[in-house]
Design an enzyme around this catalytic site. Sequence first.
Site, PDB file in Angstrom:
ATOM      1  CG  HIS B 126      -1.678   1.226   1.495  1.00  0.00           C
ATOM      2  ND1 HIS B 126      -2.975   1.399   1.105  1.00  0.00           N
ATOM      3  CD2 HIS B 126      -1.326   2.368   2.114  1.00  0.00           C
ATOM      4  CE1 HIS B 126      -3.392   2.608   1.472  1.00  0.00           C
ATOM      5  NE2 HIS B 126      -2.402   3.213   2.094  1.00  0.00           N
ATOM      6  CD  GLU B 127       2.090   3.383   3.705  1.00  0.00           C
ATOM      7  OE1 GLU B 127       2.285   4.471   3.144  1.00  0.00           O
ATOM      8  OE2 GLU B 127       1.109   3.165   4.432  1.00  0.00           O
ATOM      9  CG  HIS B 130       0.341   6.190  -0.527  1.00  0.00           C
ATOM     10  ND1 HIS B 130      -0.737   6.857  -1.043  1.00  0.00           N
ATOM     11  CD2 HIS B 130      -0.093   5.642   0.640  1.00  0.00           C
ATOM     12  CE1 HIS B 130      -1.776   6.715  -0.230  1.00  0.00           C
ATOM     13  NE2 HIS B 130      -1.417   5.969   0.800  1.00  0.00           N
ATOM     14  CD  GLU B 197      -4.707   6.617   2.343  1.00  0.00           C
ATOM     15  OE1 GLU B 197      -4.537   5.411   2.540  1.00  0.00           O
ATOM     16  OE2 GLU B 197      -3.773   7.435   2.376  1.00  0.00           O
TER      17      GLU B 197
END
Lengths: 190, 279
Positions: B126-127, B130, B197
């Site tokens: 997930h990071e 980003h 997100e």
Amino acid sequence: MGLRDLLDAVLGTTRLPEADSDRLFAISTAVVTMQTSLDLEPSGSAGLCFKPIESSGSAAVRAEIEDLLNITARETSSAFRIVTDAYHFNWVILEDPDFEDLVSGIHIVSQTLIERGLGAYLLCAVFRFGRDRRVYWIYNFKQGRYYPFVPLSDSTRDAAFEFRLRSLLERELPIENEVERWYPLWGIPL
Amino acid sequence: MALTLFLLALVYLLFVGFLVMLDVGTLLILAIVGAILLVQYFFSDRMVLSTMGARLVSEETEPHLYQVLTRLSSIAGMPRPRLAIVNSPVPNAFATGRNPSRSVVTVTTGLVRILNPDELEAVIAHELSHIRNHDVVVITLATFLSTIAFTIFRNWFLFGIGDRDRRASSLMLLPLVAGTTWVVSHLLILALSRYREFTADRGSAVITGRPSHLASALAKISGLMERVPRRDLREVEGMNAFFIIPAISGSSFFNLLSTHPPVEARIAALVRIEQEMEA
């Protein structure tokens, strides 16, 4: 950065790069130099590492690979096993005294994964040299390039020898130019 | 998403137009805008890391986490970011850095302890999404004018000193317009970061190939967030309070949870992704 990449970044779309197996076969010619210049024989084993994904298709592909390898094993003197490592990645490990068969076996399995749409989840192919010591050539499918990896223990590597491998083989193998991408792969199960 | 960006640009254009029309300290405003943007662009990652108490760790000390990072960034086809660790029982993770090759993924010790390896992998993915989506830059760009508007709103009396007589009436308008700009743009930025997100969740699902792992990590973290002792929560709150300028707090980096979409909605979205992948 192309227009499509820019659009992907703005909209936040994640598109995984596809596998590039074009230069996988280059290892077949490098094997001679490994033997003559370094006295390093192929160990007779090679592996393909990929990330299993969450779909019933993924399980079907695994069954297909097992069928394929069972047929190949009957024709040649090769053996195979599928293991899951500490990071929950799958390894197809082939054993074959004939290096050519080993390379084509790895190629067939990688093609099967690519054809079934799982190419993006191919991490690497690994060819081991040396019987007493572990000397690996790792093929990164995303870059379509090889790099050397010589682990000394669980978390140290013989960087000097890796550089020597590069200088000896850079004319035969497509070697990753950026040393920052020579990522270690600890605990290779072969 | 496109609408949010459009509205945000519109609000900023109107605001800048108003400043130009006002003709008060335009150079000063531009200088401030430029300076803040530069500071944010070049130093926000270091500021965030140091205020969070994150320390960069080497591959030798954290071989396992680095191996996870290596494999995931290889599958995502991006340079491997560095890793930092925060000594905190609150499970959390965030990404910093203005471009993928200078990025840092930070995890707390609480996160590593609470999640199983699959869930931890999903959070790291997930990071990575980003970073891959350049979210730090997107949000920095989106917030910097909002920051200026806020600064002017707070310090409007500093502008145009000496010219009071000539433009007294328009100066009265300045705090009003600046304040409105700040509020509206801030709401749009919240919408934007919620959208980012969701896209990072989707990115994690694509990279790991396993949407359910992130869903279970989110459920675990959110359940735990409610049960951690107050003292720890205050520590986290105190961190946010440190950033007086709203642009930097919670937007130039990404807290896994404090960026707004409710966990239920994110888990529902992940279930849909899983159905898509299965189809």
